[in-house]
Design a protein around this motif. Sequence first.
Motif, PDB file in Angstrom:
ATOM      1  N   GLU A 274      -5.640   1.632  -7.645  1.00 20.17           N
ATOM      2  CA  GLU A 274      -6.645   2.637  -7.304  1.00 20.17           C
ATOM      3  C   GLU A 274      -6.848   2.733  -5.803  1.00 20.17           C
ATOM      4  O   GLU A 274      -6.939   3.833  -5.240  1.00 20.17           O
ATOM      5  CB  GLU A 274      -7.975   2.312  -7.988  1.00 20.17           C
ATOM      6  N   GLY A 275      -6.888   1.575  -5.132  1.00 22.67           N
ATOM      7  CA  GLY A 275      -7.060   1.582  -3.682  1.00 22.67           C
ATOM      8  C   GLY A 275      -5.883   2.230  -2.973  1.00 22.67           C
ATOM      9  O   GLY A 275      -6.065   3.014  -2.032  1.00 22.67           O
ATOM     10  N   HIS A 276      -4.670   1.907  -3.425  1.00 26.51           N
ATOM     11  CA  HIS A 276      -3.487   2.526  -2.836  1.00 26.51           C
ATOM     12  C   HIS A 276      -3.494   4.039  -3.063  1.00 26.51           C
ATOM     13  O   HIS A 276      -3.105   4.812  -2.175  1.00 26.51           O
ATOM     14  CB  HIS A 276      -2.211   1.924  -3.438  1.00 26.51           C
ATOM     15  N   ALA A 277      -3.905   4.457  -4.253  1.00 26.82           N
ATOM     16  CA  ALA A 277      -3.925   5.892  -4.562  1.00 26.82           C
ATOM     17  C   ALA A 277      -4.904   6.631  -3.659  1.00 26.82           C
ATOM     18  O   ALA A 277      -4.584   7.715  -3.132  1.00 26.82           O
ATOM     19  CB  ALA A 277      -4.281   6.102  -6.027  1.00 26.82           C
ATOM     20  N   ALA A 278      -6.096   6.067  -3.472  1.00 29.18           N
ATOM     21  CA  ALA A 278      -7.090   6.710  -2.614  1.00 29.18           C
ATOM     22  C   ALA A 278      -6.603   6.763  -1.170  1.00 29.18           C
ATOM     23  O   ALA A 278      -6.786   7.778  -0.478  1.00 29.18           O
ATOM     24  CB  ALA A 278      -8.419   5.952  -2.700  1.00 29.18           C
ATOM     25  N   LEU A 279      -5.962   5.691  -0.717  1.00 35.05           N
ATOM     26  CA  LEU A 279      -5.459   5.663   0.648  1.00 35.05           C
ATOM     27  C   LEU A 279      -4.334   6.678   0.826  1.00 35.05           C
ATOM     28  O   LEU A 279      -4.298   7.411   1.821  1.00 35.05           O
ATOM     29  CB  LEU A 279      -4.965   4.251   0.987  1.00 35.05           C
ATOM     30  N   ALA A 280      -3.417   6.718  -0.121  1.00 31.65           N
ATOM     31  CA  ALA A 280      -2.296   7.659  -0.032  1.00 31.65           C
ATOM     32  C   ALA A 280      -2.798   9.104   0.020  1.00 31.65           C
ATOM     33  O   ALA A 280      -2.228   9.943   0.730  1.00 31.65           O
ATOM     34  CB  ALA A 280      -1.351   7.463  -1.216  1.00 31.65           C
ATOM     35  N   ALA A 281      -3.873   9.395  -0.712  1.00 32.41           N
ATOM     36  CA  ALA A 281      -4.412  10.752  -0.731  1.00 32.41           C
ATOM     37  C   ALA A 281      -5.096  11.114   0.573  1.00 32.41           C
ATOM     38  O   ALA A 281      -5.207  12.306   0.913  1.00 32.41           O
ATOM     39  CB  ALA A 281      -5.388  10.903  -1.898  1.00 32.41           C
ATOM     40  N   SER A 282      -5.539  10.107   1.330  1.00 27.98           N
ATOM     41  CA  SER A 282      -6.307  10.374   2.547  1.00 27.98           C
ATOM     42  C   SER A 282      -5.466  10.394   3.814  1.00 27.98           C
ATOM     43  O   SER A 282      -5.955  10.804   4.869  1.00 27.98           O
ATOM     44  CB  SER A 282      -7.409   9.313   2.697  1.00 27.98           C
ATOM     45  N   LEU A 283      -4.206   9.940   3.743  1.00 29.05           N
ATOM     46  CA  LEU A 283      -3.365   9.823   4.931  1.00 29.05           C
ATOM     47  C   LEU A 283      -2.204  10.802   4.892  1.00 29.05           C
ATOM     48  O   LEU A 283      -1.681  11.138   3.830  1.00 29.05           O
ATOM     49  CB  LEU A 283      -2.803   8.401   5.048  1.00 29.05           C
ATOM     50  N   ASP A 284      -1.781  11.230   6.078  1.00 24.19           N
ATOM     51  CA  ASP A 284      -0.527  11.959   6.185  1.00 24.19           C
ATOM     52  C   ASP A 284       0.652  10.992   6.129  1.00 24.19           C
ATOM     53  O   ASP A 284       1.731  11.342   5.619  1.00 24.19           O
ATOM     54  CB  ASP A 284      -0.470  12.737   7.503  1.00 24.19           C
ATOM     55  N   THR A 285       0.477   9.774   6.635  1.00 22.22           N
ATOM     56  CA  THR A 285       1.532   8.773   6.602  1.00 22.22           C
ATOM     57  C   THR A 285       1.798   8.366   5.150  1.00 22.22           C
ATOM     58  O   THR A 285       0.872   7.989   4.429  1.00 22.22           O
ATOM     59  CB  THR A 285       1.129   7.522   7.400  1.00 22.22           C
ATOM     60  N   PRO A 286       3.038   8.403   4.695  1.00 25.37           N
ATOM     61  CA  PRO A 286       3.335   7.953   3.335  1.00 25.37           C
ATOM     62  C   PRO A 286       2.996   6.481   3.141  1.00 25.37           C
ATOM     63  O   PRO A 286       3.135   5.669   4.056  1.00 25.37           O
ATOM     64  CB  PRO A 286       4.847   8.194   3.214  1.00 25.37           C
ATOM     65  N   VAL A 287       2.554   6.146   1.951  1.00 29.35           N
ATOM     66  CA  VAL A 287       2.233   4.769   1.583  1.00 29.35           C
ATOM     67  C   VAL A 287       3.351   4.215   0.715  1.00 29.35           C
ATOM     68  O   VAL A 287       3.795   4.868  -0.237  1.00 29.35           O
ATOM     69  CB  VAL A 287       0.885   4.692   0.845  1.00 29.35           C
ATOM     70  N   ALA A 288       3.801   3.013   1.061  1.00 28.39           N
ATOM     71  CA  ALA A 288       4.878   2.348   0.322  1.00 28.39           C
ATOM     72  C   ALA A 288       4.382   1.023  -0.226  1.00 28.39           C
ATOM     73  O   ALA A 288       3.635   0.300   0.450  1.00 28.39           O
ATOM     74  CB  ALA A 288       6.077   2.104   1.240  1.00 28.39           C
ATOM     75  N   THR A 289       4.798   0.694  -1.440  1.00 36.80           N
ATOM     76  CA  THR A 289       4.415  -0.595  -2.023  1.00 36.80           C
ATOM     77  C   THR A 289       5.264  -0.847  -3.271  1.00 36.80           C
ATOM     78  O   THR A 289       6.008   0.009  -3.722  1.00 36.80           O
ATOM     79  CB  THR A 289       2.917  -0.629  -2.383  1.00 36.80           C
ATOM     80  N   GLY A 290       5.149  -2.062  -3.817  1.00 37.00           N
ATOM     81  CA  GLY A 290       5.828  -2.393  -5.062  1.00 37.00           C
ATOM     82  C   GLY A 290       6.683  -3.641  -5.027  1.00 37.00           C
ATOM     83  O   GLY A 290       7.040  -4.172  -6.078  1.00 37.00           O
ATOM     84  N   GLU A 291       7.020  -4.142  -3.846  1.00 34.62           N
ATOM     85  CA  GLU A 291       7.988  -5.230  -3.774  1.00 34.62           C
ATOM     86  C   GLU A 291       7.532  -6.509  -4.463  1.00 34.62           C
ATOM     87  O   GLU A 291       8.349  -7.291  -4.936  1.00 34.62           O
ATOM     88  CB  GLU A 291       8.319  -5.559  -2.322  1.00 34.62           C
ATOM     89  N   MET A 292       6.225  -6.747  -4.532  1.00 35.74           N
ATOM     90  CA  MET A 292       5.723  -7.997  -5.098  1.00 35.74           C
ATOM     91  C   MET A 292       5.505  -7.931  -6.602  1.00 35.74           C
ATOM     92  O   MET A 292       5.180  -8.950  -7.221  1.00 35.74           O
ATOM     93  CB  MET A 292       4.408  -8.401  -4.424  1.00 35.74           C
ATOM     94  N   LEU A 293       5.675  -6.784  -7.193  1.00 33.28           N
ATOM     95  CA  LEU A 293       5.457  -6.654  -8.628  1.00 33.28           C
ATOM     96  C   LEU A 293       6.649  -7.205  -9.397  1.00 33.28           C
ATOM     97  O   LEU A 293       7.779  -7.159  -8.926  1.00 33.28           O
ATOM     98  CB  LEU A 293       5.198  -5.201  -8.998  1.00 33.28           C
ATOM     99  N   ALA A 294       6.376  -7.731 -10.584  1.00 35.63           N
ATOM    100  CA  ALA A 294       7.386  -8.516 -11.295  1.00 35.63           C
ATOM    101  C   ALA A 294       7.780  -7.932 -12.643  1.00 35.63           C
ATOM    102  O   ALA A 294       8.315  -8.642 -13.486  1.00 35.63           O
ATOM    103  CB  ALA A 294       6.873  -9.951 -11.490  1.00 35.63           C
ATOM    104  N   SER A 295       7.538  -6.635 -12.847  1.00 35.94           N
ATOM    105  CA  SER A 295       7.966  -5.998 -14.098  1.00 35.94           C
ATOM    106  C   SER A 295       7.925  -4.494 -13.933  1.00 35.94           C
ATOM    107  O   SER A 295       7.263  -3.964 -13.035  1.00 35.94           O
ATOM    108  CB  SER A 295       7.054  -6.410 -15.264  1.00 35.94           C
ATOM    109  N   VAL A 296       8.612  -3.799 -14.829  1.00 31.82           N
ATOM    110  CA  VAL A 296       8.554  -2.344 -14.849  1.00 31.82           C
ATOM    111  C   VAL A 296       7.148  -1.889 -15.206  1.00 31.82           C
ATOM    112  O   VAL A 296       6.634  -0.913 -14.650  1.00 31.82           O
ATOM    113  CB  VAL A 296       9.575  -1.778 -15.845  1.00 31.82           C
TER     114      VAL A 296
END
Length: 411
Positions: A274-296
């Motif tokens: 939720e925090g990433h989604a709100a941040l991504a919606a508020s910025l022009d800079t693209p938000v990247a994440t996911g490397e630490m997740l351990a499943s599909v």
Amino acid sequence: MRNRTAAVGPHRSRLQDTAVNTTHSGPHAARRADDATPDRIRRIRVSSVRLPLDTPVSDAKVLTGRQRPMTEVALLFAEIETENGHEGIGFGYSKRAGGPGQLAHAREVAPELIGEDPSDIGRLWTKLVWAGASVGRSGLATQAIAAFDVALWDLKAKRAGLPLAKLLGAHRDSVRCYNTSGGFLHTPVEELLDNASASLANGIGGIKIKVGHPEHKEDLRRLTAVREELGDDVPLMADANQQWDRPTARRMGRALEDFGLVWLEEPLDAYDSEGHAALAASLDTPVATGEMLASVAEHWELIRAGAADVIQPDAPRIGGITQFLRLAALAEHQHLQLAPHFAMEIHLHLAAAYPYEPWVEHFDWLEPLFNEGLEIGDGRMHVPFRPGLGITLSEQARQWTREECEITDRP
């Protein structure tokens, strides 16, 4: 059976072939003379390799006291051999902790593969994950079986005489690449600039540097120095390694907008969709994440929430190539950009098979482990022409091996 095989030849009519196939349909139907030869797994070697780092590595997790500096990477290798003499190699890894656990789990489940058809990769992934399901279907359990899954895909591509990217259906023969290993927080600014310039001179296309200093002005100072040194046209990324809270991420995200970043990586905790989604919606800079997740499944939560513009899966962390392909299909459906984390020897092939133009991360750490290097030029990493992943273990990797075992018997 003999009569049918003898009857199949160049002078048979199409009607005759149809009649034979109809009469002998079913799971026990006789094989045609030109059918692929069945094969079985006969031997597996599992080994634990400890790769020492020349300099202890620090990112924002070290500065916040959550982790110690990284001094080595623990690699788990799986080498699979079949009755017909085909071989495949795969690997996974862990940082700071988990290496012995991955090795122990891999040794326990490896006998499940003996006698199996190596082409049945999807079924074998499911078999392995259920063999260890009492400890879960993500995290260490699936990271341990990732090495087997990668080895099976390597073997399959080698049997086909194709680079893995071509077997999967490549969209391109090279992928944009950026360097990370020269931009950690322990690196002084002057050395940071030298590393970035050297990477570009060596044909790498973009530069990522770490942020997340307790004093936020230091992050801005370092980024300013890098941008001024490289100019406005060089792709630049910044990575906070999950160490900001939501207010800090909003403030820093706004402050970083002027740097023209390709993306801002892991500004928040990896599970804060939720925090990433709100941040991504508020910025022009693209938000990247996911490397630490351990499943599909964990990645799907990010995707469903609209939490990432750029998804950064790690095949060894989510269970191997089989799972990565499932995730890539979900990401494509949502029109997400792809930038796999670490393990460029694997991810180059997977990124080359993604429909939208991706990035692959250049880390020079693993290079001593393999006899072959990857070709880089004009900002891109090129898919090797060699079959499979195109890698073989070096003598140095053998010397760094701490423990190994060979499995030849069924459970």
